[in-house]
Design a protein around this motif. Structure first.
Motif, short mmCIF file in Angstrom:
data_model
loop_
_atom_site.label_atom_id
_atom_site.label_comp_id
_atom_site.label_asym_id
_atom_site.label_seq_id
_atom_site.Cartn_x
_atom_site.Cartn_y
_atom_site.Cartn_z
N ALA A 49 6.22 -2.13 7.99
CA ALA A 49 4.93 -2.77 7.76
C ALA A 49 4.73 -3.13 6.28
N GLY A 50 5.74 -2.84 5.46
CA GLY A 50 5.68 -3.22 4.05
C GLY A 50 5.07 -2.18 3.14
N ALA A 51 4.82 -0.98 3.65
CA ALA A 51 4.20 0.06 2.84
C ALA A 51 5.19 0.60 1.81
N GLU A 52 4.63 1.13 0.72
CA GLU A 52 5.43 1.90 -0.22
C GLU A 52 5.35 3.35 0.29
N ASP A 79 0.84 -1.20 0.00
CA ASP A 79 0.00 0.00 0.00
C ASP A 79 0.88 1.25 0.00
N LYS A 80 0.40 2.28 -0.69
CA LYS A 80 1.12 3.55 -0.69
C LYS A 80 0.70 4.39 0.52
N ILE A 81 1.69 4.98 1.16
CA ILE A 81 1.42 5.88 2.27
C ILE A 81 2.23 7.15 2.04
N LEU A 82 1.61 8.28 2.32
CA LEU A 82 2.29 9.57 2.18
C LEU A 82 2.60 10.13 3.56
#
Lengths: 420, 420
Positions: free
Chosen positions: A116-119, A95-98
């Motif tokens: 947590a594996g976020a992009e 998942d993308k997180i900003l």
């Protein structure tokens, strides 16, 4: 049986902490009422008195967070445990997180989200500045993240990011809006529902006047829906009637907010053993804040923060960062040229028993950070700190008008006598 | 500013827990000395008094764990936080882990290890039995895991798995040996170094007489080496001199034991804000245990556990599980046919203020669990519980000789008057 593992007799004496006035960026001196509340004896984990206490604590924190969110509860750990619980539960790998970064804790959000594996997509501001709403909206448009994660008050820079217009933008773009308000809640305006936040996590050790070790958080219906898609029930307590979600299982058991909701909710499914003493402390922090009134507490922080900042400026010291966005509860002040910053802090602590804060990262060795928060957002604490600091700075060779800090603070208090 | 988020006036009163004698499987009544220690005021996070308190706590827990391990520290969370910290730090995704399961907490170890990405291999025993050393050795030979993870005392079944010969086997096969001794430490023999354990984690809320919320743990050099290969320093506090490992970054920030060691070690690298009040409590739990003597405390638990179990048997009740392997500090007892188990528990709690435990999983509705641990491993607590239970059981229609439980307990105490 072996007797080889013995300890020095000195360690068998109870710990006796030295008296300290904690005027750093937190943790700060705990309100004695919180310590008293924490000295209450335990009740059992499923005792009706215990579940009532948990329900009451949920209700109290709804008012602290200014939300109607049903899922308002505690994670048993420090404030960063709350951050990790939110991120690992909201974000699926890929998942993308900003993350807009304007200090150390923005980096922390990135670090936790990456694990947590976020992009993770970052935008950054130099330490001492905050973002405009437009900058964040533009980044949301470009990145199209699933989650926007941002700190409200970053004690590393003493600045407060305006959040009030971000919720509507997030809603428009279908982004979940999360803020860590650990350092700011209770001392600066924060409106979970009015600002359309989907997740907020905090700690007790700043303006709430408690010790570190419990992380209150609140989740919107949208956030809960996302988490419920990943619902899971532990083997060993699972029965046929338990429905589980279709999403990927959350990568942590301890921080699985779905399971923590099942524990705090009517199902009372066994998860961790609630840290009852910290629960008592968290409940009392909220109770004290609401007894005073959240808005009154914010005004008190505004007043004492202003008194401290103006007085430091009157002592021929330069304040750090864009003062329009300063948190009420902490101020950064440049260490004057030729003054040994750590020697000043050491004399403040060891001679006067008053702790002020150092800094790290790009501000290492450049500024002190002085807090006025929680139990220590008080006139006597401010005046004691100013008087001691003048004495220490004067001996270190800093030039300033005699009594300038205390005089200025007393002038602020005289002007605003109606607020206190 | 909004005033819409108000709470019921009743919530603005301090919480007043009802008096309870907690004789379940834990948490139990906290030693009042621990509550007093936790009411001490905070000192700053890097105050010399604080770092000394942390170092002293490490030394105290080395003696509790019977180890010379340098890395003996606290994780800020409940006992399952300690489990997750060990597993997520020791196990890389894809690593094989062997978990012998003889109760609910074996399932928990599997669940946590799975979420950490481990390839989990289980062997299982029916609830009420434990493993032979040979069974575990055979599984190690077959699976060739990186880690053996096993609970010492599983309160769900009240049984204690013998661990003393497993360390040598693990060493022979190059397996890291981890045990969760939360429910057993302080009340049953446990020898970290003599038994060659590589990692042990516990909690305060059982025989240590504290509240849940702090997880002491200890790591061998071999375990530390494994963790150091995955060393990582946070952005925001990282400098050029910090060396990082080549291994895969640990999937949690909060539970990254490498970072937690850097915080507890001489480097004092900022990680979480230590939960100081829980630290005070953990320190006091260890201090009290060592003042009594670990071996003396174990003998005390053996005595009161024996008094409770023999007295329950004398009350025409049947004990649960293989009694050769019963934990000293908790006993399972079948709910007699025709007796409503929850009604008995409810009368014990609401009429007498005494909590005894229920059960879950395959034992749900079949047994009660009665603890004699920590502060409540005491003659008066045992006798009060037996007298109340007789009264309640008699009213519920259970047939037994009058006073059989109390008589038997007093006989045990008369026999062993030299131990107390």
């Amino acid at each position: 049986m072996s007797n080889e593992f013995t300890v020095d007799a000195a360690l068998l004496r109870p710990f006796a902490p030295p008296p300290r006035l904690l005027m750093g960026p937190g943790p700060i001196t705990v309100d004695p009422r919180v310590l008293r509340a924490m000295s209450a004896q335990l009740v059992g984990q499923y005792d009706p008195a215990m579940t009532q206490c948990m329900n009451d604590t949920m209700a109290l924190y709804r008012a602290v967070f200014k939300t109607n969110n049903r899922w308002t509860l505690l994670v048993d750990g420090t404030s960063r445990a709350g951050i990790e619980a939110v991120l690992v539960s909201l974000v699926e790998p890929g998942d993308k997180i900003l993350v807009p970064i304007f200090g150390r804790f923005g980096h922390l959000l990135c670090e936790i989200a990456e694990r947590a594996g976020a992009e993770v997509h970052r935008i950054e501001r130099p330490w001492g500045e905050v973002f405009t709403t437009e900058e964040i909206e533009q980044a949301i448009r470009q990145v199209q993240p699933k989650v926007l994660a941002i700190v409200q008050g970053d004690t590393s820079t003493t600045l407060l990011q305006p959040l009030e217009h971000l919720g509507a933008i997030c809603a428009r773009y279908g982004v979940l809006f999360y803020s860590d308000a650990t350092a700011s809640i209770g001392g600066n305006p924060f409106e979970t529902d009015a600002w359309q936040l989907d997740a907020v996590s905090v700690g007790l050790q700043k303006c709430l006047g408690g010790p570190s070790g419990s992380a209150p958080l609140t989740l919107s219906e949208k956030a809960v829906e996302r988490i419920r898609q990943r619902r899971h029930v532990e083997a060993g307590i699972r029965t046929a009637q338990h429905q589980v979600g279709s999403g990927r299982r959350i990568a942590s058991n301890y921080f699985d907010l779905g399971m923590i909701m099942d524990y705090w909710g009517e199902e009372r499914l066994n998860h961790h053993t609630e840290a009852t003493t910290m629960l008592y402390g968290a409940r009392e922090c909220a109770r004290i804040l609401l007894e005073e009134g959240v808005d009154q507490s914010i005004e008190r922080h505004r007043l004492h923060g202003r008194a401290m900042a103006e007085s430091l400026a009157a002592m021929n010291l330069q304040l750090f960062g864009d003062q329009r966005y300063k948190m009420h509860n902490v101020v950064g002040v440049y260490i004057p040229d030729g003054i040994a910053g750590e020697a000043v802090r050491s004399s403040m602590l060891n001679d006067f028993g008053i702790e002020i804060g150092t800094s790290f990262g790009p501000l290492h060795g450049k500024i002190w950070r002085i807090g006025t928060m929680g139990y220590n957002a008080r006139k006597d604490a401010v005046l004691q700190t100013l008087a001691a600091l003048e004495a220490v700075l004067r001996r270190a060779g800093h030039a300033m008008s005699a009594n300038a800090g205390v005089d200025r603070a007393l002038a602020v208090y005289a002007e605003t006598a109606d607020i206190r």
